[in-house]
Design a protein around this motif. Structure first.
Motif, PDB file in Angstrom:
ATOM      1  N   LYS A  43      -4.376  27.098  47.086  1.00 55.17           N
ATOM      2  CA  LYS A  43      -4.373  28.485  46.625  1.00 55.17           C
ATOM      3  C   LYS A  43      -4.663  28.563  45.123  1.00 55.17           C
ATOM      4  O   LYS A  43      -5.282  29.506  44.638  1.00 55.17           O
ATOM      5  N   LYS A  44      -4.249  27.539  44.393  1.00 53.92           N
ATOM      6  CA  LYS A  44      -4.485  27.520  42.948  1.00 53.92           C
ATOM      7  C   LYS A  44      -5.855  26.936  42.597  1.00 53.92           C
ATOM      8  O   LYS A  44      -6.559  27.430  41.729  1.00 53.92           O
ATOM      9  N   LEU A  45      -6.250  25.857  43.302  1.00 52.26           N
ATOM     10  CA  LEU A  45      -7.457  25.112  42.943  1.00 52.26           C
ATOM     11  C   LEU A  45      -8.732  25.694  43.548  1.00 52.26           C
ATOM     12  O   LEU A  45      -9.824  25.453  43.055  1.00 52.26           O
ATOM     13  N   LYS A  46      -8.585  26.428  44.668  1.00 51.70           N
ATOM     14  CA  LYS A  46      -9.717  27.071  45.344  1.00 51.70           C
ATOM     15  C   LYS A  46     -10.906  26.124  45.564  1.00 51.70           C
ATOM     16  O   LYS A  46     -11.988  26.301  44.987  1.00 51.70           O
ATOM     17  N   PRO A  47     -10.728  25.111  46.383  1.00 55.70           N
ATOM     18  CA  PRO A  47     -11.812  24.146  46.650  1.00 55.70           C
ATOM     19  C   PRO A  47     -12.933  24.773  47.481  1.00 55.70           C
ATOM     20  O   PRO A  47     -12.756  25.816  48.123  1.00 55.70           O
ATOM     21  N   ASP A  48     -14.113  24.118  47.447  1.00 55.05           N
ATOM     22  CA  ASP A  48     -15.245  24.562  48.261  1.00 55.05           C
ATOM     23  C   ASP A  48     -15.118  24.075  49.698  1.00 55.05           C
ATOM     24  O   ASP A  48     -15.549  24.760  50.628  1.00 55.05           O
ATOM     25  N   VAL A  49     -14.554  22.878  49.888  1.00 50.69           N
ATOM     26  CA  VAL A  49     -14.378  22.280  51.212  1.00 50.69           C
ATOM     27  C   VAL A  49     -13.062  21.501  51.211  1.00 50.69           C
ATOM     28  O   VAL A  49     -12.706  20.870  50.206  1.00 50.69           O
ATOM     29  N   ILE A  50     -12.356  21.536  52.363  1.00 51.02           N
ATOM     30  CA  ILE A  50     -11.122  20.761  52.516  1.00 51.02           C
ATOM     31  C   ILE A  50     -11.326  19.718  53.605  1.00 51.02           C
ATOM     32  O   ILE A  50     -11.812  20.030  54.692  1.00 51.02           O
ATOM     33  N   LEU A  51     -10.951  18.459  53.287  1.00 48.51           N
ATOM     34  CA  LEU A  51     -10.936  17.389  54.287  1.00 48.51           C
ATOM     35  C   LEU A  51      -9.496  17.260  54.766  1.00 48.51           C
ATOM     36  O   LEU A  51      -8.592  16.988  53.975  1.00 48.51           O
ATOM     37  N   MET A  52      -9.263  17.480  56.061  1.00 45.50           N
ATOM     38  CA  MET A  52      -7.906  17.607  56.591  1.00 45.50           C
ATOM     39  C   MET A  52      -7.615  16.562  57.666  1.00 45.50           C
ATOM     40  O   MET A  52      -8.243  16.570  58.729  1.00 45.50           O
ATOM     41  N   ASP A  53      -6.662  15.668  57.347  1.00 46.88           N
ATOM     42  CA  ASP A  53      -6.177  14.748  58.381  1.00 46.88           C
ATOM     43  C   ASP A  53      -5.344  15.560  59.382  1.00 46.88           C
ATOM     44  O   ASP A  53      -4.637  16.501  59.001  1.00 46.88           O
ATOM     45  N   ILE A  54      -5.445  15.238  60.661  1.00 42.80           N
ATOM     46  CA  ILE A  54      -4.733  16.022  61.672  1.00 42.80           C
ATOM     47  C   ILE A  54      -3.276  15.600  61.772  1.00 42.80           C
ATOM     48  O   ILE A  54      -2.367  16.438  61.832  1.00 42.80           O
ATOM     49  N   HIS A  55      -3.002  14.308  61.775  1.00 47.22           N
ATOM     50  CA  HIS A  55      -1.623  13.828  61.952  1.00 47.22           C
ATOM     51  C   HIS A  55      -0.988  13.571  60.588  1.00 47.22           C
ATOM     52  O   HIS A  55      -1.123  12.490  60.002  1.00 47.22           O
TER      53      HIS A  55
END
Length: 353
Positions: A43-55
């Motif tokens: 919310k603070k950094l406002k990235p262009d893309v997020i890489l999200m691990d599922i577990h």
């Protein structure tokens, strides 16, 4: 260069991603190992893309974290996991992710996935902005507008609700339009809609009978065109309630029958006092084969005062009057005189019945 945020609880994998992103020319703006932490930082950094691990460790897994992020901000999320089980894949699909990479990750695949997610998300945002503008256009339209997708109501404005005689959008939203078209007219209605979509043509105004949510029938004139709405091929319909016009039409037909099919004297004159319409009874009374086209004064004895006074009356204020006329056969009759005004306020027609 894209601003990338990594959500991963394995430090070794995070280090590999960091190296890959540097080689690919992207900027790592932040990382987190827990879902809640990721939400606050993003919310603070406002990235262009997020890489999200599922577990992930903690109370939120990657998919739950992604769903919460999407409620807070517009950002494409790419899932990264070694888990390829069907339940996990299905959850990822339902969450509308922008990609799913299976560990171990290839640098080239990662770079392609980031670019695809970034540009696809940009296109989606542009589409949302267009649809938002379209929704505002519909909402502010002075006409009832209904949007159909696969013959179901997917959107309508306030005036569209009025057409269905309801204040509650849930009464119609998502419902088949078939529920609101009179049964005997639905086949024609459906054919017109399908033809518009298949031939990529606008829908020319056509008349049909509809039903309100209470089952009451009414007449509408419908026009429309094909539109793209919520990424679905749809049809925009503009409604015009013509029930009052249809009722007036039926009344006029009844009046016509009463006037021109009955056994009573009747004349319709133009503003030069020439007869433009009458009935068989009047012709027979005057022993004339036809009287249409003849001057009214040729069928009466003398020029009555009321006929002369017509030239000076205020057409708009005239309330009708009872007049007396002697026909050319010597018969004197009393008739009701009414005038029809033109848009400019002058006499257009004179009715004597």
């Amino acid at each position: 260069m894209r601003k990338i945020f990594i959500v991963e609880d394995d430090r070794f994998i995070t280090a590999i991603f960091t190296m890959f992103l540097r080689d690919l020319g992207h900027e790592l703006v932040g990382k987190a190992s827990l879902g809640r932490e990721a939400i606050e930082k993003c919310k603070k950094l406002k990235p262009d893309v997020i890489l999200m691990d599922i577990h992930l460790d903690g109370e939120l897994d990657g998919i739950q974290t992604a769903e919460m992020l999407k409620r807070e901000m517009e950002v494409p999320i790419i899932y990264i996991s070694s888990d390829t089980s069907s339940p996990v894949i299905e959850r990822a699909i339902v969450s509308n992710s922008y990609g799913y990479l299976v560990k171990p990750i290839n640098k080239k695949e990662l770079g392609i996935s980031i670019d695809l997610a970034f540009y696809k998300h940009r296109v989606d945002l542009e589409q949302k902005e267009r649809e938002q503008g379209y929704r505002e256009f519909i909402s502010n339209s002075p006409l009832p507008i209904v949007v159909l997708s696969k013959e179901k109501i997917t959107y309508l404005n306030r005036l569209g609700l009025d057409i269905f005689k309801t204040h509650y959008i849930e009464d119609v939203m998502g419902m088949p339009i078939k529920n609101f078209v009179a049964e005997e007219f639905y086949e024609e209605f459906s054919h017109i809609i399908h033809s518009s979509i298949s031939n990529d043509q606008s829908i020319k105004p056509f008349l049909t009978k509809m039903k309100t949510v209470h089952g009451d029938h009414y007449w509408v004139e419908i026009a429309g065109s094909k539109v793209n709405f919520n990424n679905h091929q749809s049809v925009q319909l503009i409604f015009r309630d013509v029930s009052a016009y249809k009722l007036s039409e039926r009344k006029n037909q009844a009046y016509e029958r009463a006037l021109f099919e009955g056994e009573n004297i009747c004349f319709v004159l133009d503003n030069t006092y020439k007869i433009i319409r009458s009935n068989t009874f009047t012709s027979n009374t005057l022993a004339k084969e036809t009287i249409v086209g003849q001057p009214f004064t040729s069928l009466i004895n003398g020029t009555p005062q009321w006929l002369t006074e017509l030239q000076n009356i205020d057409c708009k204020k005239h309330k009708g009057q009872r007049v007396e006329v002697t026909l050319c056969n010597g018969k004197t009759v009393k008739l009701n005189l009414n005038v029809v005004c033109s848009v400019n306020g002058v006499i257009d027609q004179i009715l004597l019945t």
